[in-house]
Design a protein around this motif. Structure first.
Motif, PDB file in Angstrom:
ATOM      1  N   SER A 118       0.821  -1.220   0.000  1.00 11.98           N
ATOM      2  CA  SER A 118       0.000   0.000   0.000  1.00 11.98           C
ATOM      3  C   SER A 118       0.849   1.261   0.000  1.00 11.98           C
ATOM      4  O   SER A 118       0.323   2.364  -0.196  1.00 11.98           O
ATOM      5  CB  SER A 118      -0.947   0.004   1.208  1.00 11.98           C
ATOM      6  N   SER A 119       2.165   1.125   0.218  1.00 13.49           N
ATOM      7  CA  SER A 119       3.057   2.282   0.192  1.00 13.49           C
ATOM      8  C   SER A 119       4.491   1.782   0.109  1.00 13.49           C
ATOM      9  O   SER A 119       4.756   0.573   0.163  1.00 13.49           O
ATOM     10  CB  SER A 119       2.882   3.149   1.450  1.00 13.49           C
ATOM     11  N   GLY A 120       5.428   2.721  -0.026  1.00 10.97           N
ATOM     12  CA  GLY A 120       6.842   2.427   0.123  1.00 10.97           C
ATOM     13  C   GLY A 120       7.394   1.389  -0.824  1.00 10.97           C
ATOM     14  O   GLY A 120       7.056   1.345  -2.014  1.00 10.97           O
ATOM     15  N   ILE A 121       8.262   0.520  -0.283  1.00 13.00           N
ATOM     16  CA  ILE A 121       8.978  -0.468  -1.101  1.00 13.00           C
ATOM     17  C   ILE A 121       8.004  -1.442  -1.744  1.00 13.00           C
ATOM     18  O   ILE A 121       8.142  -1.780  -2.922  1.00 13.00           O
ATOM     19  CB  ILE A 121      10.017  -1.199  -0.225  1.00 13.00           C
ATOM     20  N   GLY A 122       6.991  -1.901  -1.005  1.00 12.11           N
ATOM     21  CA  GLY A 122       6.032  -2.856  -1.565  1.00 12.11           C
ATOM     22  C   GLY A 122       5.249  -2.264  -2.716  1.00 12.11           C
ATOM     23  O   GLY A 122       5.012  -2.916  -3.734  1.00 12.11           O
ATOM     24  N   GLN A 123       4.826  -1.002  -2.558  1.00 14.34           N
ATOM     25  CA  GLN A 123       4.097  -0.332  -3.639  1.00 14.34           C
ATOM     26  C   GLN A 123       4.975  -0.225  -4.881  1.00 14.34           C
ATOM     27  O   GLN A 123       4.542  -0.532  -5.995  1.00 14.34           O
ATOM     28  CB  GLN A 123       3.657   1.055  -3.186  1.00 14.34           C
ATOM     29  N   SER A 124       6.219   0.201  -4.687  1.00 16.14           N
ATOM     30  CA  SER A 124       7.138   0.313  -5.812  1.00 16.14           C
ATOM     31  C   SER A 124       7.372  -1.042  -6.469  1.00 16.14           C
ATOM     32  O   SER A 124       7.345  -1.156  -7.704  1.00 16.14           O
ATOM     33  CB  SER A 124       8.482   0.890  -5.352  1.00 16.14           C
ATOM     34  N   ALA A 125       7.611  -2.084  -5.655  1.00 16.69           N
ATOM     35  CA  ALA A 125       7.858  -3.418  -6.213  1.00 16.69           C
ATOM     36  C   ALA A 125       6.667  -3.884  -7.048  1.00 16.69           C
ATOM     37  O   ALA A 125       6.841  -4.413  -8.158  1.00 16.69           O
ATOM     38  CB  ALA A 125       8.147  -4.413  -5.090  1.00 16.69           C
ATOM     39  N   ALA A 126       5.452  -3.686  -6.540  1.00 14.70           N
ATOM     40  CA  ALA A 126       4.254  -4.103  -7.274  1.00 14.70           C
ATOM     41  C   ALA A 126       4.177  -3.403  -8.634  1.00 14.70           C
ATOM     42  O   ALA A 126       3.889  -4.026  -9.661  1.00 14.70           O
ATOM     43  CB  ALA A 126       3.006  -3.810  -6.450  1.00 14.70           C
ATOM     44  N   ILE A 127       4.450  -2.094  -8.636  1.00 10.79           N
ATOM     45  CA  ILE A 127       4.384  -1.324  -9.884  1.00 10.79           C
ATOM     46  C   ILE A 127       5.478  -1.759 -10.856  1.00 10.79           C
ATOM     47  O   ILE A 127       5.229  -1.955 -12.057  1.00 10.79           O
ATOM     48  CB  ILE A 127       4.476   0.188  -9.569  1.00 10.79           C
ATOM     49  N   GLN A 128       6.684  -1.935 -10.346  1.00 12.86           N
ATOM     50  CA  GLN A 128       7.800  -2.335 -11.219  1.00 12.86           C
ATOM     51  C   GLN A 128       7.597  -3.737 -11.795  1.00 12.86           C
ATOM     52  O   GLN A 128       7.908  -3.999 -12.955  1.00 12.86           O
ATOM     53  CB  GLN A 128       9.125  -2.272 -10.441  1.00 12.86           C
ATOM     54  N   ILE A 129       7.069  -4.644 -10.970  1.00 13.92           N
ATOM     55  CA  ILE A 129       6.785  -6.006 -11.447  1.00 13.92           C
ATOM     56  C   ILE A 129       5.711  -5.970 -12.527  1.00 13.92           C
ATOM     57  O   ILE A 129       5.824  -6.636 -13.563  1.00 13.92           O
ATOM     58  CB  ILE A 129       6.361  -6.901 -10.264  1.00 13.92           C
ATOM     59  N   ALA A 130       4.666  -5.172 -12.302  1.00 14.59           N
ATOM     60  CA  ALA A 130       3.578  -5.070 -13.287  1.00 14.59           C
ATOM     61  C   ALA A 130       4.080  -4.488 -14.599  1.00 14.59           C
ATOM     62  O   ALA A 130       3.615  -4.883 -15.683  1.00 14.59           O
ATOM     63  CB  ALA A 130       2.444  -4.219 -12.722  1.00 14.59           C
ATOM     64  N   ARG A 131       5.022  -3.548 -14.537  1.00 13.70           N
ATOM     65  CA  ARG A 131       5.564  -2.943 -15.762  1.00 13.70           C
ATOM     66  C   ARG A 131       6.283  -3.955 -16.635  1.00 13.70           C
ATOM     67  O   ARG A 131       6.478  -3.730 -17.823  1.00 13.70           O
ATOM     68  CB  ARG A 131       6.522  -1.797 -15.403  1.00 13.70           C
ATOM     69  N   ARG A 132       6.683  -5.073 -16.054  1.00 13.60           N
ATOM     70  CA  ARG A 132       7.339  -6.138 -16.819  1.00 13.60           C
ATOM     71  C   ARG A 132       6.323  -7.128 -17.386  1.00 13.60           C
ATOM     72  O   ARG A 132       6.701  -8.201 -17.861  1.00 13.60           O
ATOM     73  CB  ARG A 132       8.360  -6.851 -15.932  1.00 13.60           C
ATOM     74  N   ALA A 184      12.015  -6.438  -8.550  1.00 11.81           N
ATOM     75  CA  ALA A 184      11.464  -6.864  -9.845  1.00 11.81           C
ATOM     76  C   ALA A 184      12.524  -7.575 -10.676  1.00 11.81           C
ATOM     77  O   ALA A 184      12.251  -8.595 -11.321  1.00 11.81           O
ATOM     78  CB  ALA A 184      10.906  -5.652 -10.597  1.00 11.81           C
ATOM     79  N   ALA A 185      13.750  -7.060 -10.649  1.00 11.90           N
ATOM     80  CA  ALA A 185      14.832  -7.672 -11.432  1.00 11.90           C
ATOM     81  C   ALA A 185      15.160  -9.076 -10.919  1.00 11.90           C
ATOM     82  O   ALA A 185      15.394 -10.000 -11.720  1.00 11.90           O
ATOM     83  CB  ALA A 185      16.077  -6.793 -11.387  1.00 11.90           C
ATOM     84  N   LEU A 186      15.150  -9.247  -9.593  1.00  9.34           N
ATOM     85  CA  LEU A 186      15.481 -10.562  -9.035  1.00  9.34           C
ATOM     86  C   LEU A 186      14.463 -11.633  -9.420  1.00  9.34           C
ATOM     87  O   LEU A 186      14.784 -12.823  -9.461  1.00  9.34           O
ATOM     88  CB  LEU A 186      15.591 -10.479  -7.510  1.00  9.34           C
ATOM     89  N   LEU A 187      13.228 -11.208  -9.672  1.00 15.20           N
ATOM     90  CA  LEU A 187      12.201 -12.164 -10.100  1.00 15.20           C
ATOM     91  C   LEU A 187      12.327 -12.518 -11.579  1.00 15.20           C
ATOM     92  O   LEU A 187      11.776 -13.529 -12.015  1.00 15.20           O
ATOM     93  CB  LEU A 187      10.807 -11.585  -9.840  1.00 15.20           C
ATOM     94  N   ALA A 188      13.024 -11.690 -12.320  1.00 16.56           N
ATOM     95  CA  ALA A 188      12.992 -11.770 -13.783  1.00 16.56           C
ATOM     96  C   ALA A 188      14.014 -12.763 -14.339  1.00 16.56           C
ATOM     97  O   ALA A 188      14.906 -13.245 -13.642  1.00 16.56           O
ATOM     98  CB  ALA A 188      13.234 -10.384 -14.371  1.00 16.56           C
ATOM     99  N   GLU A 189      13.866 -13.012 -15.629  1.00 16.90           N
ATOM    100  CA  GLU A 189      14.671 -14.008 -16.329  1.00 16.90           C
ATOM    101  C   GLU A 189      16.168 -13.707 -16.249  1.00 16.90           C
ATOM    102  O   GLU A 189      17.002 -14.614 -16.188  1.00 16.90           O
ATOM    103  CB  GLU A 189      14.211 -14.049 -17.798  1.00 16.90           C
ATOM    104  N   GLU A 190      16.538 -12.414 -16.239  1.00 21.62           N
ATOM    105  CA  GLU A 190      17.977 -12.105 -16.233  1.00 21.62           C
ATOM    106  C   GLU A 190      18.667 -12.538 -14.939  1.00 21.62           C
ATOM    107  O   GLU A 190      19.898 -12.611 -14.886  1.00 21.62           O
ATOM    108  CB  GLU A 190      18.242 -10.621 -16.505  1.00 21.62           C
ATOM    109  N   CYS A 191      17.882 -12.824 -13.901  1.00 17.51           N
ATOM    110  CA  CYS A 191      18.463 -13.299 -12.635  1.00 17.51           C
ATOM    111  C   CYS A 191      18.175 -14.776 -12.398  1.00 17.51           C
ATOM    112  O   CYS A 191      18.180 -15.242 -11.251  1.00 17.51           O
ATOM    113  CB  CYS A 191      17.957 -12.453 -11.475  1.00 17.51           C
ATOM    114  N   ARG A 192      17.948 -15.516 -13.469  1.00 17.80           N
ATOM    115  CA  ARG A 192      17.519 -16.919 -13.345  1.00 17.80           C
ATOM    116  C   ARG A 192      18.564 -17.828 -12.707  1.00 17.80           C
ATOM    117  O   ARG A 192      18.242 -18.932 -12.277  1.00 17.80           O
ATOM    118  CB  ARG A 192      17.147 -17.456 -14.730  1.00 17.80           C
ATOM    119  N   TRP A 193      19.830 -17.381 -12.625  1.00 19.12           N
ATOM    120  CA  TRP A 193      20.893 -18.230 -12.085  1.00 19.12           C
ATOM    121  C   TRP A 193      21.338 -17.751 -10.698  1.00 19.12           C
ATOM    122  O   TRP A 193      22.380 -18.122 -10.192  1.00 19.12           O
ATOM    123  CB  TRP A 193      22.068 -18.250 -13.067  1.00 19.12           C
ATOM    124  N   ILE A 194      20.509 -16.895 -10.083  1.00 21.28           N
ATOM    125  CA  ILE A 194      20.822 -16.359  -8.755  1.00 21.28           C
ATOM    126  C   ILE A 194      19.829 -16.916  -7.747  1.00 21.28           C
ATOM    127  O   ILE A 194      18.614 -16.757  -7.910  1.00 21.28           O
ATOM    128  CB  ILE A 194      20.757 -14.810  -8.749  1.00 21.28           C
TER     129      ILE A 194
END
Length: 252
Positions: free
Chosen positions: A10-24, A229-239
């Motif tokens: 609803s705010s802060g880091i979680g709000q930003s993460a939700a928006i950044q994840i959705a943008r992908r 968002a980046a850590l969830l994404a394909e470019e971080c698949r080996w981390i």
């Protein structure tokens, strides 16, 4: 479409993460406890960008409510995305509270433990049957659990976040058989509503925080949300099994 669950958005880091994840291009189920209007703002921002999001209430400190939350998630997955699984989980819900070691009460210790450590443990356990193989989890920890972020007054908070970093490694170990990656991020001082809007109430502390930061400013929610968002994404698949400090070089 892939779907992520982001707690405390609803705010802060979680709000930003939700928006950044959705943008992908990922659908988002986001949770809130008291701040429903903030959660609906997050949904509106995601929809304005052309994404899809649903807000659900969740008290991360009350594990007895988690089975009912899982039923709500299952219903939303069916109704909105015609799916019976989701792909990503961000355990972000939390709160901050500080007190000197000798002034820390059992009530404060237990409240922090329930939300910051027991919550992610048993929420993940509850949701795991709905999670697709090959997905990813990010836990929001804190540099309060690292030597770089040690500040007097955060012994209980930092201890719970340190436990979450260790839990991240165990999750990564056990969930690897299903191809699920698990990492944590450890933000430094970030301009959020944590500790009852402390930065808004005490703006005079900000210059000192910025002076301690190698990159010369306070962190912003997007600095952390983009990393999640980046850590969830394909470019971080080996981390997997990593804790990444995202602090701009605090106390470097």
């Amino acid at each position: 479409m892939q779907v992520a669950i982001v707690t405390g958005a609803s705010s802060g880091i979680g709000q930003s993460a939700a928006i950044q994840i959705a943008r992908r291009g990922t659908g988002v189920i986001l949770t809130y406890q008291r701040n429903e209007s903030g959660a609906l703002d997050t949904v509106a921002m995601i929809e304005k960008d052309g994404g899809t999001a649903v807000a659900l209430p969740l008290n991360a400190g009350r594990s007895e409510t988690f089975p009912a939350f899982r039923e709500s998630v299952a219903a939303v997955l069916r109704d909105i995305w015609q799916r019976d699984t989701f792909d990503f989980l961000v355990n972000n819900a939390g709160f901050g509270q500080s007190a000197k070691f000798e002034d820390t009460t059992e009530e404060m210790f237990d409240a922090l433990m329930r939300v910051l450590l027991k919550g992610p443990y048993f929420l993940t356990q509850t949701l795991l049957p709905l999670m697709a193989d090959g997905g990813a989890i990010v836990n929001t920890a804190s540099n309060a659990a690292r030597s770089s972020g040690l500040e007097p007054g955060y012994s209980a908070y930092g201890t719970m976040k340190g436990g979450l970093v260790v839990l991240t490694r165990y999750m990564a170990k056990e969930f690897s058989v299903r191809g699920i990656r698990v990492n944590s991020v450890s933000p430094g001082s970030t301009r959020t509503r944590i500790a009852d809007n402390a930065f808004e109430r005490f703006p005079e502390v900000i210059p000192a925080m910025a002076a301690k930061t190698a990159l010369g400013r306070l962190g912003e929610p997007d600095d952390i949300g983009m990393m999640i968002a980046a850590l969830l994404a394909e470019e971080c698949r080996w981390i997997t099994a990593q804790d990444i400090e995202v602090s701009g070089g605090f106390n470097l």
